[in-house]
Scaffold this active site. Structure first.
Site, short mmCIF file in Angstrom:
data_model
loop_
_atom_site.label_atom_id
_atom_site.label_comp_id
_atom_site.label_asym_id
_atom_site.label_seq_id
_atom_site.Cartn_x
_atom_site.Cartn_y
_atom_site.Cartn_z
N GLY A 154 0.82 -1.20 0.00
CA GLY A 154 0.00 0.00 0.00
C GLY A 154 0.86 1.26 0.00
N CYS A 155 0.21 2.38 -0.29
CA CYS A 155 0.95 3.64 -0.39
C CYS A 155 1.43 4.12 0.98
CB CYS A 155 0.09 4.70 -1.07
SG CYS A 155 -1.58 4.88 -0.40
N TYR A 156 0.54 4.20 1.95
CA TYR A 156 0.96 4.60 3.29
C TYR A 156 2.01 3.64 3.86
CZ TYR A 156 -2.71 8.18 4.12
OH TYR A 156 -3.49 9.31 4.09
#
EC number: 1.2.1.38
Length: 351
Positions: A154-156
């Site tokens: 994921g990005c986070y």
């Protein structure tokens, strides 16, 4: 598979931000041919109808989702679909003999019960969850070589994990003290409309959301637990900021020793040595989201506070590139035995 010359790819979910960013980046990749752009909702329509910037670049119409037909024209599929969709589609793609890099969250968590708790969807099979290799390239890059199925982080978690793992691995910070303050541009919410991302709601505004409930929390905890060899839980708060691209993850932790900012800089530069896409800032210089915009870089800086015995770690990425499409292509390169930076060596867009 080692050093294969070229690969034919299909992109499922081509009308989302992750999918259209894959198109932009893969168009310039010297060893990739895009043979199919796919959307279940707008099959038969030119992709330029929804994305006019692709006029005369992608001239074919969008294809429908048919694994057997995809397997006739492609070797590998990027699944840039919403969570809950990939869980059903990916098994069919793998059964059709295709390699898969999944950009959704459906295969990142190894415990199906944890997935169902946080994502509110039925979990994929335990066999597939185990088969999916977590593709955080700078940490697990060797594990994705020659595999058939990669789960893109994921990005986070990408920004957060790259910012924390070297210090956790070295035992320099107290893992029980971790507080993560993360902020994202609006593109992270996808292209669909909602009140939360409505212009009048987000412009000149700054708001926290999914406090203590964001689905990326168990992903961060799972990887940190794996690295540390003991259970780790974190306080993780996400915020939406009125910009299009970018993530800044600001992390706070108590020190386990008298470490200085210079020590952290040296530790991280050694940890990420030969990893082109992680850049460690010099003493007293902290990264900004604009400095990685449109690129596959993750930039990290540090501030040590001797008064409180805490370190602040600041990590920034472009959420659509390093947090999605760019890292997926980085995984493709490693999977195929190519140079890790192939097709990704471009300068950030500035200003």
């Amino acid at each position: 598979m080692t050093d294969t010359n070229t690969v034919r790819v299909a992109i499922v979910g081509s009308t989302g931000y992750g999918g259209v960013e894959l198109i932009r980046l893969l168009q310039a990749h010297p060893r990739v041919e895009i043979t199919s752009v796919i959307s279940s909702s707008t099959a038969g329509v030119p992709i330029s109808d929804g994305f006019p910037h692709l006029t005369n670049i992608i001239t074919r119409n969008l294809d429908g989702v048919n694994p057997a037909e995809i397997a006739e024209v492609a070797d590998l599929v990027f699944a840039a679909t919403p969570s809950g969709v990939s869980a059903k589609l990916v098994p069919e793609l793998l059964d059709a003999g295709l390699k898969v890099i999944d950009l959704s969250g459906d295969f990142r968590l190894k415990d199906g019960a944890v997935y169902e708790q946080w994502y509110k969807h039925t979990a994929p099979s335990a066999e597939l969850l185990e088969k999916a290799v977590y593709g955080l390239c700078e940490v697990f890059g060797e594990e994705v070589r020659d595999v058939d199925f990669i789960s893109n982080p994921g990005c986070y978690p990408t920004a957060t994990l790259l910012g924390l793992i070297p210090a956790i691995s070295a035992g320099w910070i107290d893992a029980s003290s971790l507080i993560i303050d993360a902020k994202s541009g609006v593109s992270g919410a996808g292209r669909g409309t909602s009140l939360m991302t409505h212009y009048a709601e987000i412009n000149e505004n700054f708001k926290a959301y999914k406090v203590n409930k964001h689905q990326h929390i168990p992903e961060v905890e799972q990887v940190l637990t794996q690295v540390a060899g003991e259970p780790i839980t974190v306080t993780f708060t996400t915020h939406l900021v009125p910009m299009t691209r970018g993530i800044m993850s600001t992390m706070y932790a108590t020190l386990n020793g008298p470490y200085t900012e210079e020590d952290f800089i040296e530790l991280y530069r050694q940890y990420f040595k030969d990893r082109k896409f992680v850049r460690i800032r010099d003493l007293g210089v902290w990264p900004a989201t604009k400095e990685v915009s449109g690129s596959n870089f993750c930039d990290i800086g540090f501030a040590v506070d001797a008064r409180t015995n805490r370190v602040t770690i600041i990590s920034v990425i472009d959420n659509v590139v390093k947090g999605a499409a760019g890292q997926a292509i980085q995984n493709l390169n490693l999977m195929m035995g190519w140079e890790e930076s192939l097709g990704l060596s471009f300068t950030p867009i500035y200003p």
